[in-house]
Design an enzyme around this catalytic site. Structure first.
Site, mmCIF file in Angstrom:
data_model
loop_
_atom_site.group_PDB
_atom_site.id
_atom_site.type_symbol
_atom_site.label_atom_id
_atom_site.label_comp_id
_atom_site.label_asym_id
_atom_site.label_seq_id
_atom_site.Cartn_x
_atom_site.Cartn_y
_atom_site.Cartn_z
ATOM 1 N N HIS A 106 -32.719 17.663 44.534
ATOM 2 C CA HIS A 106 -34.217 18.645 43.774
ATOM 3 C C HIS A 106 -34.843 17.804 43.544
ATOM 4 C CE1 HIS A 106 -31.355 18.030 40.397
ATOM 5 N NE2 HIS A 106 -32.733 17.635 39.725
ATOM 6 N N ASP A 108 -37.824 17.470 39.417
ATOM 7 C CA ASP A 108 -36.949 18.714 38.127
ATOM 8 C C ASP A 108 -37.922 19.572 37.917
ATOM 9 O OD1 ASP A 108 -35.127 17.407 37.606
ATOM 10 O OD2 ASP A 108 -36.399 15.686 36.866
ATOM 11 N N HIS A 257 -33.793 13.826 43.725
ATOM 12 C CA HIS A 257 -33.220 13.010 42.870
ATOM 13 C C HIS A 257 -31.605 14.145 43.283
ATOM 14 C CE1 HIS A 257 -34.331 14.584 39.817
ATOM 15 N NE2 HIS A 257 -33.344 14.917 39.426
ATOM 16 N N ARG A 272 -32.909 13.010 28.291
ATOM 17 C CA ARG A 272 -33.669 13.285 29.216
ATOM 18 C C ARG A 272 -35.565 14.073 28.377
ATOM 19 N NH1 ARG A 272 -33.867 18.564 33.846
ATOM 20 N NH2 ARG A 272 -35.454 18.841 32.425
#
Ligand SMILES: [Fe+2]
Length: 281
Positions: A106, A108, A257, A272
């Site tokens: 995907h 983000d 990723h 993150r």
């Protein structure tokens, strides 16, 4: 500290950056070199850093405005709202709302109107082996299609829907319903033009893309199925093995990723931050 050094991780994408301490302010020269390396290699990894949430926020801010995560009000760091805590650790006996996030190819937040421009992830805790992240280059994915197919895709838009996220319902009905409410389906071009490089990148992904706009799901399925396989062929990827203290920083506009979920039963904790993005064009 030795000079800043940039070494490629693979031919498709990825580079390792050493000779810089990200816990302190980075010089303008080094920042410019990092920015250039980021645009050229799409994914940078910085091993052996010691970043607390404050220094992680400070470093990431050098690359743009930080995302406020308005569409996902879960699992923030208690003191730093910009820091999203990705973990499979249980709190008070309950699974974390992010325990199964990722797990598939995907980019983000493509299910939001302004998907994240970039993502920085810092590894706090991980199993002794496994839990690698794979990356794929979406410029190459686009460029390696036939001219006719590129022309066809250039004219298409695609629907992205957070409901597709694998295991969303396993996060509990409260989290899943709120997530759906905050993230209604959105439409983005199937091929986007990178604002800084001007290059075209394929912008559909198996985790979030349901169908092409103005086409039915059955009609879209064959082409999407082909693209989902084509865009992550091994020669378009690199694979990064994390260590505690590694920071990875990638460009979501031209990569995908896949956090490889092979570490069941082992604890993993990452911090993150995402950079606020623009409306894809
Ligand atoms: Fe992700």
């Amino acid at each position: 500290m030795p000079d800043l050094t940039i070494q490629r991780l693979g031919h498709a994408c990825g580079a390792r950056v050493t000779g810089v301490d990200l816990s302190r302010p980075v010089s303008a020269t080094d920042l410019e070199a990092i920015r250039q390396a980021w645009l050229e290699n799409l994914v940078l990894v910085f091993p052996g850093q010691k970043l607390d949430p404050r220094s992680l926020v400070a470093f990431t801010r050098n690359f743009g405005e930080l995302d406020d995560y308005a569409t996902q009000p879960f699992n923030r760091h208690p003191e730093f709202n910009e820091v999203f805590v990705l973990t499979n650790k249980r709190t008070n006996g309950k699974p974390s709302p992010t325990y199964n996030s990722g797990q598939n190819w995907h980019t983000d937040l493509s299910y939001t109107l302004r998907p994240a421009k970039g993502t920085a992830v810092y590894c706090v805790e991980k199993p002794s082996v496994g839990g690698d992240t794979m990356f794929a280059n979406m410029y190459l994915a686009y460029e390696r299609l036939s001219p006719k197919m590129r022309e066809f895709l250039d004219g298409l838009e695609a629907v992205h829907d957070a409901s597709l996220i694998e295991g969303l319902d396993k996060r509990g009905p409260e989290v899943a319903n709120e997530f759906r409410r905050l993230n209604p389906p959105v439409v983005h071009p199937a091929v986007r033009v990178h604002q800084e490089s001007g290059r075209k990148a394929l912008y559909v992904n198996v985790a979030h893309t349901v169908r092409f706009k103005d086409m039915r799901e059955e009609e879209s399925a064959a082409l999407l199925g082909f693209l989902f396989q084509h865009q992550v062929r091994p020669e378009l990827t690199c694979r990064f093995a994390w260590r505690v203290g590694s920071l990875a920083f990638w460009d979501n506009r031209c990569t995908q990723h896949n956090p490889v979920n092979d570490y069941h039963g082992y604890r993993r904790l990452m911090h993150r931050i995402t950079l606020a993005g623009d409306v894809p064009r």
